[in-house]
Design a protein around this motif. Structure first.
Motif, short mmCIF file in Angstrom:
data_model
loop_
_atom_site.label_atom_id
_atom_site.label_comp_id
_atom_site.label_asym_id
_atom_site.label_seq_id
_atom_site.Cartn_x
_atom_site.Cartn_y
_atom_site.Cartn_z
N LEU A 158 0.90 -1.17 0.07
CA LEU A 158 -0.20 0.14 0.06
C LEU A 158 0.86 1.35 0.08
O LEU A 158 0.61 2.49 -0.56
CB LEU A 158 -1.09 0.07 1.26
N TRP A 159 1.97 1.15 0.90
CA TRP A 159 2.94 2.26 0.85
C TRP A 159 3.40 2.51 -0.44
O TRP A 159 3.70 3.89 -1.11
CB TRP A 159 3.86 1.90 1.81
N GLU A 160 3.81 1.53 -1.46
CA GLU A 160 4.38 1.56 -2.77
C GLU A 160 3.34 2.18 -3.56
O GLU A 160 3.84 2.88 -4.33
CB GLU A 160 5.00 0.20 -3.17
N PHE A 161 2.28 1.56 -3.51
CA PHE A 161 1.26 2.19 -4.52
C PHE A 161 0.70 3.78 -4.24
O PHE A 161 0.88 4.71 -5.07
CB PHE A 161 -0.12 1.45 -4.16
N THR A 162 0.80 4.04 -2.84
CA THR A 162 0.66 5.55 -2.44
C THR A 162 1.79 6.28 -2.99
O THR A 162 1.60 7.40 -3.38
CB THR A 162 0.43 5.74 -1.11
N SER A 163 3.03 5.78 -2.78
CA SER A 163 4.28 6.43 -3.27
C SER A 163 4.10 6.79 -4.91
O SER A 163 4.62 8.09 -5.34
CB SER A 163 5.52 5.64 -3.13
N LEU A 164 3.66 5.94 -5.71
CA LEU A 164 3.34 6.35 -6.88
C LEU A 164 2.46 7.48 -7.30
O LEU A 164 2.72 8.47 -8.03
CB LEU A 164 2.66 4.96 -7.92
N LEU A 165 1.51 7.54 -6.45
CA LEU A 165 0.67 8.54 -6.65
C LEU A 165 1.30 9.87 -6.32
O LEU A 165 1.36 10.99 -6.87
CB LEU A 165 -0.73 8.60 -5.63
N LEU A 166 2.09 9.96 -5.04
CA LEU A 166 2.82 10.89 -4.55
C LEU A 166 4.07 11.33 -5.56
O LEU A 166 4.16 12.74 -5.82
CB LEU A 166 3.12 10.98 -3.09
N ASP A 167 4.37 10.41 -6.07
CA ASP A 167 5.43 10.75 -7.03
C ASP A 167 5.22 11.21 -8.12
O ASP A 167 5.86 12.27 -8.82
CB ASP A 167 6.45 9.28 -7.55
N SER A 168 4.02 11.05 -8.85
CA SER A 168 3.48 11.64 -9.89
C SER A 168 3.48 13.35 -9.60
O SER A 168 3.63 14.28 -10.53
CB SER A 168 2.04 11.34 -10.27
N LEU A 169 2.91 13.65 -8.54
CA LEU A 169 3.03 14.97 -8.13
C LEU A 169 4.44 15.65 -7.89
O LEU A 169 4.85 16.81 -8.39
CB LEU A 169 2.10 15.23 -6.93
N ALA A 170 5.27 14.84 -7.47
CA ALA A 170 6.58 15.27 -7.22
C ALA A 170 7.33 15.26 -8.92
O ALA A 170 8.10 16.49 -8.98
CB ALA A 170 7.46 14.23 -6.61
N ILE A 171 6.95 14.61 -9.87
CA ILE A 171 7.42 14.72 -11.19
C ILE A 171 6.97 15.99 -11.58
O ILE A 171 7.79 16.83 -12.26
CB ILE A 171 6.93 13.40 -11.77
N ALA A 172 5.64 16.63 -11.42
CA ALA A 172 5.07 17.59 -11.91
C ALA A 172 5.88 18.69 -11.08
O ALA A 172 6.20 19.84 -11.88
CB ALA A 172 3.61 17.68 -11.67
N ALA A 173 6.17 18.66 -10.14
CA ALA A 173 7.10 19.74 -9.44
C ALA A 173 8.38 19.87 -10.09
O ALA A 173 8.85 21.01 -10.23
CB ALA A 173 7.32 19.33 -7.70
N GLN A 174 9.04 18.67 -10.58
CA GLN A 174 10.39 18.65 -11.17
C GLN A 174 10.15 19.62 -12.44
O GLN A 174 10.99 20.39 -12.56
CB GLN A 174 10.97 17.26 -11.46
N GLN A 175 9.08 19.35 -13.02
CA GLN A 175 9.07 19.89 -14.47
C GLN A 175 8.93 21.47 -14.34
O GLN A 175 9.22 22.23 -15.10
CB GLN A 175 7.58 19.36 -15.19
N LEU A 176 7.72 21.85 -13.52
CA LEU A 176 7.55 23.20 -13.19
C LEU A 176 8.78 24.13 -12.58
O LEU A 176 8.81 24.97 -12.98
CB LEU A 176 6.19 23.47 -12.49
#
Length: 424
Positions: free
Chosen positions: A262-280
């Motif tokens: 469950l932690w790893e699945f939630t990490s994917l969700l939060l990681d997608s927002l982190a990737i958006a932060a990287q780009q912006l």
């Protein structure tokens, strides 16, 4: 931000979903084949995921070039990352092909399972160079804020792989019945299609600028070194946690793994927002819009924290029901209570940490993230794991270590962002 995050989330989630299908298809062959696939995919994941800097590092460098108005340079970062992918990929293929029987034999005491795993691995490893090309492709495309094509490329490749997996493993629709080896062939074909699509797009974008450039490759490798050390520290911690949990009994290790998934699945969700932060953030810094970078950092952090709080509330409300989706074993259900509530408490902290990780990666601050992660791992997580084993603290001790690890990282990234050093 949400558009960028949604694209990243699809790309992040698609491979685990494919693996679940692969396990389900091969599982119908028998327990030996399923065990062999599990071992082989673990080895393949370890040898390929250490090079995630090809996506994360390339995103940061491409985004800053894109923000500065130099799209050609942003794409050129992808060209050089692709050269690294092909070179390192070739080394991994050769090393893994020769070492496969020894590696799988060391991991599995059953000779039949080890031999089957080695056979699968020796086929599937030929897809690694194109897996790495796909990572580089995702990196530069995220940098130039291209959201549609990466999703199409990944979905097309894995869809073909999924059809071939069913057909080649069980001999469906006139395809030869190859059994476990059919899974490996399908894996290679699917990954090759995705990698080829990324490669073709790169050639089209960078026509005439495809030669390797030593200084750029060197800069990418230096950033990659920091991200690899950071990734390895994560893996050492989680492998140690699983090893210690296993010493507390079957129910405890099962409970630990359920919550960890469950932690790893939630990490994917939060990681997608982190990737958006990287780009912006990368694009804002490339354009020298420092106030925009600060505002983006604050905004992404608020959104990520809000998402993690919502998930935490859902998990807290469903604490008496949701674990039963994964198991009906009374012992596991009793053991799962402890890590479950640690997970709930930890989620809001993780929301902030992941977002600020993305901000710092977007600024190219990989060396600081490496040091902060190592400090948290060596100073909090690993000591608590092994103290738990020594003093029989059980899962409470292990998850206390993970919580302290997240708190240490939270303190480090908040301090770094507030210091303003990342803007330089």
């Amino acid at each position: 931000m949400l558009r960028l995050a949604a694209s990243a989330l699809v790309v992040l989630v698609a491979p685990p979903l494919y693996l679940m299908l692969d396990l389900a298809v091969v599982g119908r062959l028998g327990a030996h084949e399923l065990a062999a696939l599990a071992v082989a995919t673990l080895v393949l994941a370890v040898v390929s995921t250490q090079l995630t800097f090809l996506s994360y590092g390339t995103t940061a460098r491409s985004a800053r070039a894109f923000g500065a108005g130099d799209r050609d340079r942003a794409v050129d970062e992808g060209v050089q990352a692709t050269w690294i992918a092909l070179g390192v990929g070739a080394v991994i293929v050769a090393a893994t092909w020769f070492a496969a029987p020894w590696v799988t034999g060391a991991l599995v005491p059953d000779d039949v399972v080890a031999a089957d795993a080695a056979r699968w691995l020796r086929i599937a490893v030929f897809g690694v160079p194109l897996i790495l090309v796909s990572m580089a492709g995702n990196g530069w495309m995220r940098g130039v804020q291209e959201t549609r094509r990466p999703v199409i490329y990944v979905v097309v490749g894995l869809s073909v792989g999924a059809v071939l997996c069913v057909g080649l493993v069980h001999g469906v629709a006139g395809m030869p019945r190859l059994g476990l080896e059919g899974s490996a062939v399908a894996n290679v074909v699917g990954e090759s299609i995705t990698g080829a699509l990324f490669g073709l797009r790169l050639v089209r974008e960078a026509a005439g600028r495809l030669a390797p450039v030593g200084p750029v490759i060197g800069a990418q490798l230096r950033m990659g070194r920091d991200l690899i050390v950071r990734s390895l520290s994560f893996q050492i911690c989680f492998v140690s946690a699983a090893a210690v949990a296993a010493r507390f009994g079957v129910a405890q290790v099962a409970a630990h793994q359920v919550v960890l998934q469950l932690w790893e699945f939630t990490s994917l969700l939060l990681d997608s927002l982190a990737i958006a932060a990287q780009q912006l953030v990368g694009a804002a810094l490339g354009a020298k819009l420092f106030d925009d970078a600060r505002r983006t950092s604050a905004h992404v952090t608020k959104v990520s924290a809000a998402v993690s709080v919502v998930v935490a509330i859902v998990l807290a409300a469903g604490a008496g029901v949701l674990p039963r989706i994964f198991t009906s074993d009374r012992g596991v259900l009793d053991a799962i209570v402890v890590p479950w509530w640690f997970f709930v408490v930890m989620l809001p902290i993780a929301g902030v940490v992941f977002a600020l990780d993305g901000v710092l990666l977007g600024s190219g601050d990989a060396a600081f993230l490496r040091t902060a992660t190592l400090a948290g791992a060596l100073g909090a997580f690993l000591p608590m794991i092994w103290l738990s084993y020594a003093f029989d603290w059980g899962l409470a001790g292990i998850w206390t270590g993970l919580l302290l690890f997240m708190v240490a990282r939270l303190g480090a990234v908040v301090w770094r962002v507030r210091s303003g050093a990342w803007l330089r």
